[in-house]
Design an enzyme around this catalytic site. Structure first.
Site, PDB file in Angstrom:
ATOM      1  N   ASP A  33       0.814  -1.198   0.000  1.00 19.66           N
ATOM      2  CA  ASP A  33       0.000   0.000   0.000  1.00 19.66           C
ATOM      3  C   ASP A  33       0.859   1.264   0.000  1.00 19.66           C
ATOM      4  O   ASP A  33       1.951   1.302   0.578  1.00 19.66           O
ATOM      5  CB  ASP A  33      -0.894  -0.011   1.247  1.00 19.66           C
ATOM      6  CG  ASP A  33      -1.837   1.155   1.311  1.00 19.66           C
ATOM      7  OD1 ASP A  33      -2.696   1.271   0.424  1.00 19.66           O
ATOM      8  OD2 ASP A  33      -1.711   1.976   2.247  1.00 19.66           O
ATOM      9  N   GLU A  48       1.037  -0.621  -5.130  1.00 17.64           N
ATOM     10  CA  GLU A  48       0.041   0.414  -5.373  1.00 17.64           C
ATOM     11  C   GLU A  48       0.825   1.719  -5.508  1.00 17.64           C
ATOM     12  O   GLU A  48       1.105   2.393  -4.517  1.00 17.64           O
ATOM     13  CB  GLU A  48      -0.975   0.500  -4.229  1.00 17.64           C
ATOM     14  CG  GLU A  48      -2.120   1.448  -4.552  1.00 17.64           C
ATOM     15  CD  GLU A  48      -2.491   2.377  -3.402  1.00 17.64           C
ATOM     16  OE1 GLU A  48      -3.451   3.140  -3.574  1.00 17.64           O
ATOM     17  OE2 GLU A  48      -1.826   2.357  -2.366  1.00 17.64           O
TER      18      GLU A  48
END
Length: 863
Positions: free
Chosen positions: A532, A585
């Protein structure tokens, strides 16, 4: 070593005197630290008679009338503690008593006075009859007592336990609330003197420290236990060296709380990294959260504090009582805890896994085909709300069957690591090594992963190494100073989320995170990590204004420490866990996210080493295009084609994730313009366009059946839309049926996934038909077999629409049509094979004429 047993027994008078002395000694609460008045421990007469190195005769200290306050305990708490000990019953303690009569050291000396003393031979203790030597006072001095009571002692093992001194072996114990402490070793029974404030001590005329236990008497119970301060450290030199170098790839095996057998004794080894602490103590349910009697030792410059506690096992709650540099105390959860309490409770729990895996076949074949050359469609799940109220094991009964029925190859679990606030969806982690306790135990989570593997479904997990919350019981200023976060406040504070960023330049912090990545892959058999917020890690100026950040050593904006960390993490995971994939990401145009770490790019950096990257550009552009009314889409045509300009710059995943269906962005179907029929038709056409586009696919739960509302973690997907009693159930079921068929055809058509990262696997047929809202392209597998995808994103039927086609395909067969009546479409289809005509078109030698359904995507393969 214990002295040999003597046949002689003590006289009755001596026994009576010993009993009287014992009763009187219980009233003592303190003693003067002088050699002349040092009270020796009580030993059995048999032992004393046989001890050939008897110390000089000492007199008993006068009992003090003053009462001590103990160590911060109320009378009620002390009373409770007396019944606890270390889980031993009074009956067990009574059963351990050995034969013999306790006497004072003075009486022991009288018994052996006739024996000629001789020089001790043990190398562990100085000779007791050497000139100038005199027995020492076993009681601790005021300075040592103060450090132990205030939690600032760096080496409690050097003063507690058994140690050779001039005159024999000194025994010391720190047992708050105890009435008495007796040393047990074989037939030896020696009651230590009560020095006050929970300290007990005694000097025995032994030549070497024996293996011993302690018999601890409280007001209402007696407990026999091992002496925690007689054990060597549980961490070896190699472990400490690797930790110091930041290279311990299995850090969880040496830090945290580890039930183990150490030196033949079962217990739990506790260890924690806190280099700035003045002292660390262990607090938990086993000591009523008073760490006074459980000080940990510092293992030198490593910054590790360690203590092996015998008799402590699984299920015990604990935290570390850390003395900060300013002398204040903070009670912290274990950063390496493998299990936690259910939030909002914050304690760590001693845990050992007993799960037996059954996914050996899955793991054996996981690495057979590289992920970027294999089918890869992902169903993203927030476990706590997929079916609210289900545990890990209950989810294992439902989730694998559902995902397998829909044909997805993988699930991606939003962060399962422990987090205090459910509204963060798991993206603000406090327990990096513990699956959230909201849904069960770590072994329960393993059961879920195992069930998914046995159903043929891979498991990806969102991993959050970019930042952590500021909770005062967790990582923030863990030992009183910035430790896991950067020492520069501007570098430490994350500007968007109110959290703290990790200090990726610190070896131990980098080790903590790299080991955490391997931990999930090795301990929980996770098949991939979606990392993330990578962009926020890579740039020093991320969400920061000028003056709020400092350039790197080259004057640039790149966070070189974060780059090095990500490269090391990826290299380590791929080396240790074959078949695992890491996914970034990353929302910028950083060069080389999925390039190998040893291959430098135009920017001079080596690749970050990820296997795949989320294509955030495709997602934003395509959703923007679809949100426009069809009549206006001609002006945004490039938003659907631009992705092919850079499609092969990285290995991409096309994500329609949770981020796109929350916070006022509306659900996927609600982004589509028009009436309800047009919204559903556009959604179906878009999904088929997405599945045919180069790259892997990801779809968030609820979107597979056209949920109209935004997702909420409070209640999860609107499953009632699929209730047959609901009037529009067929509309939602039709979209779900399409998703199932998309995955079925996708997995059976290598052209759609085999050459996702090879430009030769894609060719435009027509990419500039902006006025028609039409997109057509060919996908090729490794053998050159094609699949033709045609999307008509206007609400009108286009009859006899001519498209260029290869001339080596005799006929095309429609394998998927999103306008099929079964999906809720208008039923415009091609039931018969479509044959090419020799008329060239779009630069190709042949062409086909198709009737394009409205707001639909059609796939055709060679018949």
């Amino acid at each position: 070593m214990t002295p040999p047993k003597k046949k002689a027994t003590a006289k009755k008078a001596v026994t009576e005197k010993a009993a009287a002395d014992k009763a009187a000694s219980r009233k003592k609460t303190g003693r003067k630290a002088t050699n002349e008045k040092a009270a020796g421990p009580k030993v059995t007469a048999e032992k004393a008679a046989d001890t050939e190195t008897a110390g000089p005769k000492v007199t008993a200290e006068k009992a003090a009338d003053t009462e001590t306050a103990g160590t911060k305990a109320t009378a009620e708490k002390a009373a409770d503690t007396e019944t606890a000990g270390t889980k031993a019953t009074a009956e067990k303690a009574a059963g351990t008593e050995t034969a013999g009569t306790k006497v004072t050291a003075e009486e022991a000396a009288e018994v052996v006075a006739a024996k000629k003393p001789r020089k001790a031979k043990s190398p562990q203790a100085p000779p007791v009859d050497a000139p100038g030597d005199a027995p020492v006072d076993p009681a601790l001095g005021a300075a040592e007592r103060e450090r132990l009571l205030h939690g600032t002692h760096h080496d409690p093992h050097s003063v507690l336990g058994a140690h050779p001194v001039p005159g024999g072996i000194v025994f010391r114990a720190l047992r708050p609330y105890a009435r008495s402490v007796t040393v047990l070793s074989g037939d030896l029974r020696a009651e230590l003197h009560d020095d006050g404030d929970g300290f007990f001590s005694g000097l025995l005329p032994l030549t070497e420290a024996p293996v011993h236990r302690l018999l601890v008497t409280y007001e209402s119970t007696t407990v026999e236990t091992e002496d925690a301060y007689r054990f060597l450290p549980t961490l070896g030199d190699l472990d400490l060296h690797l930790i110091g170098e930041g290279r311990h790839e299995q850090l969880w095996t040496v830090l945290g709380a580890r039930p183990t057998i150490h030196e033949g004794v079962s217990g739990t080894a506790f260890s924690v990294w806190a280099p700035n602490a003045r002292g660390v103590r262990l607090a938990g349910t086993f000591n009523f959260w008073d760490g006074t009697g459980y000080p940990m030792r510092s293992l030198g410059s490593s910054g590790i504090w360690e203590l092996f506690v015998p008799g402590i096992g699984e299920g015990e709650l604990y935290k570390f009582d850390i003395t900060r540099p300013d002398g204040s105390h903070t009670l912290r959860a274990d950063p390496m805890a493998r299990r936690t309490e259910v939030p909002p409770a914050t304690s760590s729990i001693v845990h050992a896994s007993h799960y037996e895996w059954e996914d050996g076949e899955w793991l054996a074949r996981r690495a057979e085909i590289p992920v970027h050359e294999a089918p890869f469609s992902v169903y993203e799940v927030h476990l706590a709300s997929w079916r609210p109220g289900l545990t890990y094991r209950q989810l294992a009964d439902q989730l694998p069957a559902y995902v397998r029925d829909l044909g997805f190859t993988h699930v991606e679990l939003m962060p399962v690591a422990e987090h205090p606030f459910g509204g963060s969806w798991g993206y603000q982690v406090t327990g990096f090594y513990a699956p959230t306790a909201r849904l069960g135990t770590p072994d329960d989570f393993k059961y879920l992963v195992d069930a998914l593997h046995r159903a043929g479904i891979g498991v990806l997990m969102d991993w959050v190494p970019a930042h952590f919350p500021r909770d005062e019981w967790a990582l923030a200023e863990f030992d009183g100073r910035p430790l896991y976060e950067h020492e520069d406040p501007l570098r430490a504070a994350h500007p968007d989320w109110g959290t703290l960023e990790f200090d990726f330049g610190r070896r131990e912090v980098r080790n903590f995170l790299v080991a955490n990545a391997t931990y999930w892959c090795e301990e929980f058999h996770i098949d991939g990590l979606r990392v993330d917020a990578v962009a926020s890690m890579l740039y020093l100026d991320y969400s920061r204004e000028p003056g709020q950040w400092t350039p790197n050593e080259h004057g640039g904006r790149e966070n070189l420490d974060a780059v090095a960390f990500l490269q090391e993490m990826n290299a380590t995971v791929y080396r240790r866990s074959p078949g695992v994939v890491t996914i970034a990401e990353e929302s910028t145009a950083w060069d080389g996210v999925t390039r190998a770490t040893h291959h430098a790019g135009p920017s001079g950096f080596g690749g970050l080493g990820f296997g795949l990257k989320w294509n955030m550009g495709w997602m934003h552009d395509s959703l923007d295009y679809m949100s426009h009314e069809p009549v206006h889409r001609r002006y945004h045509h490039h938003e659907m084609t631009f992705s092919m300009v850079y499609a092969y710059s990285e290995n991409y995943v096309l994500p329609i994730s949770h981020d796109e269906v929350v916070h006022g962005k509306r659900s996927l179907v609600s982004k589509m313009p028009g009436d309800w029929w047009q919204q559903r038709a556009a959604l179906r056409a878009y999904l088929a366009f997405m599945w045919a586009h180069p790259g892997k696919q990801l779809l968030f739960m609820g979107q597979e059946f056209a949920q109209g509302a935004e997702w909420s973690e409070a209640h999860g997907p609107d499953w009632w839309l699929l209730d047959p009693a609901y009037g529009a159930e067929a509309d939602h079921r039709g979209v779900r049926d399409l998703v199932r068929d998309l995955n079925t055809v996708y997995r059976a058509a290598p052209a759609l996934w085999q050459r996702d990262t090879d430009p030769a696997g894609f060719q435009w047929v027509v990419g500039d038909a902006a006025e028609d809202n039409v997109f057509a392209f060919l996908r090729y597998d490794a053998e050159g077999s094609p699949l033709l995808s045609v999307s008509n994103l206007s609400p009108v039927v286009r009859h006899d629409y001519r498209l260029g086609a290869p001339d080596d395909v005799p006929a095309w067969h429609e394998v998927l049509n999103t306008d099929a009546a079964g999906y809720g479409g208008s039923g415009v289809a091609h039931p018969d094979p479509v044959k090419p005509e020799p008329q060239g078109h779009h630069g190709r030698p042949a062409s086909v004429r198709l009737t394009l359904p409205p707001l639909a995507t059609v796939w055709l393969r060679p018949a």
